[in-house]
Design an enzyme around this catalytic site. Sequence first.
Site, PDB file in Angstrom:
ATOM      1  N   ARG A  50       0.820  -1.216   0.000  1.00 29.37           N
ATOM      2  CA  ARG A  50       0.000   0.000   0.000  1.00 29.37           C
ATOM      3  C   ARG A  50       0.853   1.264   0.000  1.00 29.37           C
ATOM      4  NH1 ARG A  50      -5.468  -0.504   1.228  1.00 29.37           N
ATOM      5  NH2 ARG A  50      -6.088  -2.659   1.014  1.00 29.37           N
ATOM      6  N   ARG A  54      -2.906   6.139   0.071  1.00 31.80           N
ATOM      7  CA  ARG A  54      -2.828   6.230   1.507  1.00 31.80           C
ATOM      8  C   ARG A  54      -2.188   7.515   2.017  1.00 31.80           C
ATOM      9  NH1 ARG A  54      -4.124   1.511   4.781  1.00 31.80           N
ATOM     10  NH2 ARG A  54      -5.848   0.669   3.607  1.00 31.80           N
ATOM     11  N   ARG A  63      -6.104  12.114  -6.964  1.00 31.21           N
ATOM     12  CA  ARG A  63      -7.324  11.309  -6.931  1.00 31.21           C
ATOM     13  C   ARG A  63      -8.592  12.150  -6.742  1.00 31.21           C
ATOM     14  NH1 ARG A  63      -8.814   6.834  -4.496  1.00 31.21           N
ATOM     15  NH2 ARG A  63     -10.827   7.776  -4.844  1.00 31.21           N
ATOM     16  N   ASP A  99      -6.621  -2.730  -7.430  1.00 26.66           N
ATOM     17  CA  ASP A  99      -7.208  -3.289  -6.222  1.00 26.66           C
ATOM     18  C   ASP A  99      -7.548  -4.749  -6.483  1.00 26.66           C
ATOM     19  OD1 ASP A  99      -8.305  -2.371  -3.424  1.00 26.66           O
ATOM     20  OD2 ASP A  99      -9.716  -3.829  -4.216  1.00 26.66           O
ATOM     21  N   TYR A 174     -15.057 -11.173   0.346  1.00 25.26           N
ATOM     22  CA  TYR A 174     -15.807  -9.963  -0.042  1.00 25.26           C
ATOM     23  C   TYR A 174     -17.097 -10.333  -0.761  1.00 25.26           C
ATOM     24  CZ  TYR A 174     -11.824  -7.254   1.441  1.00 25.26           C
ATOM     25  OH  TYR A 174     -10.845  -6.698   2.204  1.00 25.26           O
TER      26      TYR A 174
HETATM   27  C1  LIG Z   1      -2.087  -3.770  -3.512  1.00 24.41           C
HETATM   28  C2  LIG Z   1      -3.293  -2.866  -3.385  1.00 24.41           C
HETATM   29  C3  LIG Z   1      -4.531  -3.268  -2.852  1.00 24.41           C
HETATM   30  N1  LIG Z   1      -5.388  -2.193  -2.876  1.00 24.41           N
HETATM   31  C4  LIG Z   1      -4.716  -1.101  -3.362  1.00 24.41           C
HETATM   32  C5  LIG Z   1      -3.423  -1.507  -3.724  1.00 24.41           C
HETATM   33  C6  LIG Z   1      -2.485  -0.553  -4.447  1.00 24.41           C
HETATM   34  C7  LIG Z   1      -1.094  -0.780  -4.567  1.00 24.41           C
HETATM   35  C8  LIG Z   1      -0.281  -0.535  -3.301  1.00 24.41           C
HETATM   36  O1  LIG Z   1       0.195   0.571  -3.124  1.00 24.41           O
HETATM   37  O2  LIG Z   1      -0.048  -1.492  -2.537  1.00 24.41           O
HETATM   38  C9  LIG Z   1      -5.266   0.253  -3.565  1.00 24.41           C
HETATM   39  C10 LIG Z   1      -6.386   0.676  -2.700  1.00 24.41           C
HETATM   40  N2  LIG Z   1      -7.503  -0.046  -2.368  1.00 24.41           N
HETATM   41  C11 LIG Z   1      -8.353   0.736  -1.590  1.00 24.41           C
HETATM   42  C12 LIG Z   1      -7.750   1.994  -1.431  1.00 24.41           C
HETATM   43  C13 LIG Z   1      -8.344   3.147  -0.662  1.00 24.41           C
HETATM   44  C14 LIG Z   1      -9.421   3.775  -1.477  1.00 24.41           C
HETATM   45  C15 LIG Z   1      -9.208   5.200  -1.792  1.00 24.41           C
HETATM   46  O3  LIG Z   1      -8.089   5.755  -1.787  1.00 24.41           O
HETATM   47  O4  LIG Z   1     -10.261   5.810  -2.109  1.00 24.41           O
HETATM   48  C16 LIG Z   1      -6.521   1.975  -2.122  1.00 24.41           C
HETATM   49  C17 LIG Z   1      -5.526   3.107  -2.284  1.00 24.41           C
HETATM   50  C18 LIG Z   1      -9.686   0.328  -1.084  1.00 24.41           C
HETATM   51  C19 LIG Z   1      -9.681  -0.967  -0.355  1.00 24.41           C
HETATM   52  N3  LIG Z   1      -9.558  -2.182  -0.960  1.00 24.41           N
HETATM   53  C20 LIG Z   1      -9.556  -3.172  -0.004  1.00 24.41           C
HETATM   54  C21 LIG Z   1      -9.656  -2.565   1.262  1.00 24.41           C
HETATM   55  C22 LIG Z   1      -9.634  -3.301   2.613  1.00 24.41           C
HETATM   56  C23 LIG Z   1     -10.979  -3.366   3.222  1.00 24.41           C
HETATM   57  C24 LIG Z   1     -11.045  -4.364   4.366  1.00 24.41           C
HETATM   58  O5  LIG Z   1     -10.556  -4.036   5.477  1.00 24.41           O
HETATM   59  O6  LIG Z   1     -11.554  -5.478   4.166  1.00 24.41           O
HETATM   60  C25 LIG Z   1      -9.753  -1.183   1.051  1.00 24.41           C
HETATM   61  C26 LIG Z   1      -9.912  -0.108   2.086  1.00 24.41           C
HETATM   62  C27 LIG Z   1      -9.415  -4.599  -0.325  1.00 24.41           C
HETATM   63  C28 LIG Z   1      -8.010  -4.925  -0.596  1.00 24.41           C
HETATM   64  N4  LIG Z   1      -7.224  -4.358  -1.593  1.00 24.41           N
HETATM   65  C29 LIG Z   1      -5.972  -4.907  -1.562  1.00 24.41           C
HETATM   66  C30 LIG Z   1      -5.965  -5.901  -0.560  1.00 24.41           C
HETATM   67  C31 LIG Z   1      -4.803  -6.805  -0.299  1.00 24.41           C
HETATM   68  C32 LIG Z   1      -3.774  -6.111   0.520  1.00 24.41           C
HETATM   69  C33 LIG Z   1      -4.169  -5.840   1.946  1.00 24.41           C
HETATM   70  O7  LIG Z   1      -4.460  -6.801   2.666  1.00 24.41           O
HETATM   71  O8  LIG Z   1      -4.140  -4.660   2.314  1.00 24.41           O
HETATM   72  C34 LIG Z   1      -7.215  -5.910   0.059  1.00 24.41           C
HETATM   73  C35 LIG Z   1      -7.680  -6.789   1.191  1.00 24.41           C
HETATM   74  C36 LIG Z   1      -4.834  -4.653  -2.466  1.00 24.41           C
END
Ligand SMILES: Cc1c2[nH]c(c1CCC(=O)O)Cc1[nH]c(c(CCC(=O)O)c1C)Cc1[nH]c(c(CCC(=O)O)c1C)Cc1[nH]c(c(CCC(=O)O)c1C)C2
Length: 367
Positions: A50, A54, A63, A99, A174
């Site tokens: 991530r 973030r 964004r 994602d 999910y």
């Molecule tokens: C690898 C990755 C992910 N998501 C994003 C990336 C971007 C690349 C990076 O910088 O790592 C962007 C990525 N994905 C998301 C965001 C935030 C949304 C935004 O900025 O509006 C970003 C930057 C949204 C997102 N997407 C997800 C969540 C978690 C929700 C939960 O707790 O169940 C969330 C909050 C699902 C998700 N998404 C991801 C995982 C696996 C990694 C982990 O465990 O953290 C999971 C479980 C993978």
Amino acid sequence: MGGSVVVGDAASQGQGPGQLPAERTAPGDSDLVRAARGLPVARTPVWFMRQAGRSLPEYRALRAGTAMLAACQDPDLVTEITLQPVRRHGVDAAILFSDIVLPLVVAGVDVEIKPGVGPVIAEPVRSVADVDALPPLEPDRLAFLETAVRQLVSELGPTPLIGFAGAPFTLATYLIEGGPSKEHARTKAFMYAEPAAWARLLEHLSVSAAVFLRAQVDAGASAVQLFDSWAGVLSAADYAERVLPYSRAVFDGLGDRDVPRTHFGVGTGELLALIGDAGADMVGVDWRVPLDEAARRVGPGYSLQGNLDPAVLLADRETIDREVRRIVQQGRAARGHVFNLGHGVLPDTDPGALTHVVELVHELTTR
Ligand SMILES: Cc1c2[nH]c(c1CCC(=O)O)Cc1[nH]c(c(CCC(=O)O)c1C)Cc1[nH]c(c(CCC(=O)O)c1C)Cc1[nH]c(c(CCC(=O)O)c1C)C2
């Protein structure tokens, strides 16, 4: 000296500390790729799960006004957001801004990423009929992804791009829960009560994950990571029987594509001996198990990635430095080590702390 040894001929070629050997200009021969394969490196490579998005103000600015899933399908935005942490922190790898739910979205499943919540599924999967109604992921809908990866590979030069996908189990949580959850109770209930539908669902998700990974590798990604973030909620027996075969199918779906494969989950201490077995070169470990112990649990054939507690980055510099030093030291027990967090960057993290960790790991491990 474990995984973080100097490239044999670097000293004899008269390179100073911090310099990569001159011939190491291809991402496929980068320290990240080499460490994942257990080959000697110039210094321990670092990146952060991530890292894109973030905590970066430049990410929030870019964004603004674009929904998360729309941003993920815009090749120019994906390219720019993916590059931001590489420029700012000097990390040793980029990870594609995307994602884990994107393959579902592209296939036509109604998914939204709600700010502050995460992925929300309009019609959760609750029956055999729901599983059978899931649309397949057609590879020809991934042109935007291939464009983004090609642009990135040309911008990144020697820095490798990591492609990724969500593992079948974590995506299933999910789809079945309808959104983020803590216990994943509905998911487990479905797994126990509907074994045939479960098998079809995980099979479907393994095929789409493989399609998604192949598209990234064929467009030029140098490594892949399979995120099974929530697999740690399972017993080893259930994981081995009901989940592992489908994660293995994802890696198998890469065929002979010559990229190192990382397999990661949170809370997988009891599963570490199995996680590598899915077909990984490197196992991602969270902060709960020290890397020297993790090396014993995964066995000799794997490199390790991890495992700074992301919360440590919110502490003072002295604490951060002490923890980084400990992890660098314990990582020497593995055949190769890629420094990372034990899970994703927390939103409140000071970006300066991330840059500092990159510099410190490089300083501690450059010979
Ligand atoms: C690898 C990755 C992910 N998501 C994003 C990336 C971007 C690349 C990076 O910088 O790592 C962007 C990525 N994905 C998301 C965001 C935030 C949304 C935004 O900025 O509006 C970003 C930057 C949204 C997102 N997407 C997800 C969540 C978690 C929700 C939960 O707790 O169940 C969330 C909050 C699902 C998700 N998404 C991801 C995982 C696996 C990694 C982990 O465990 O953290 C999971 C479980 C993978």
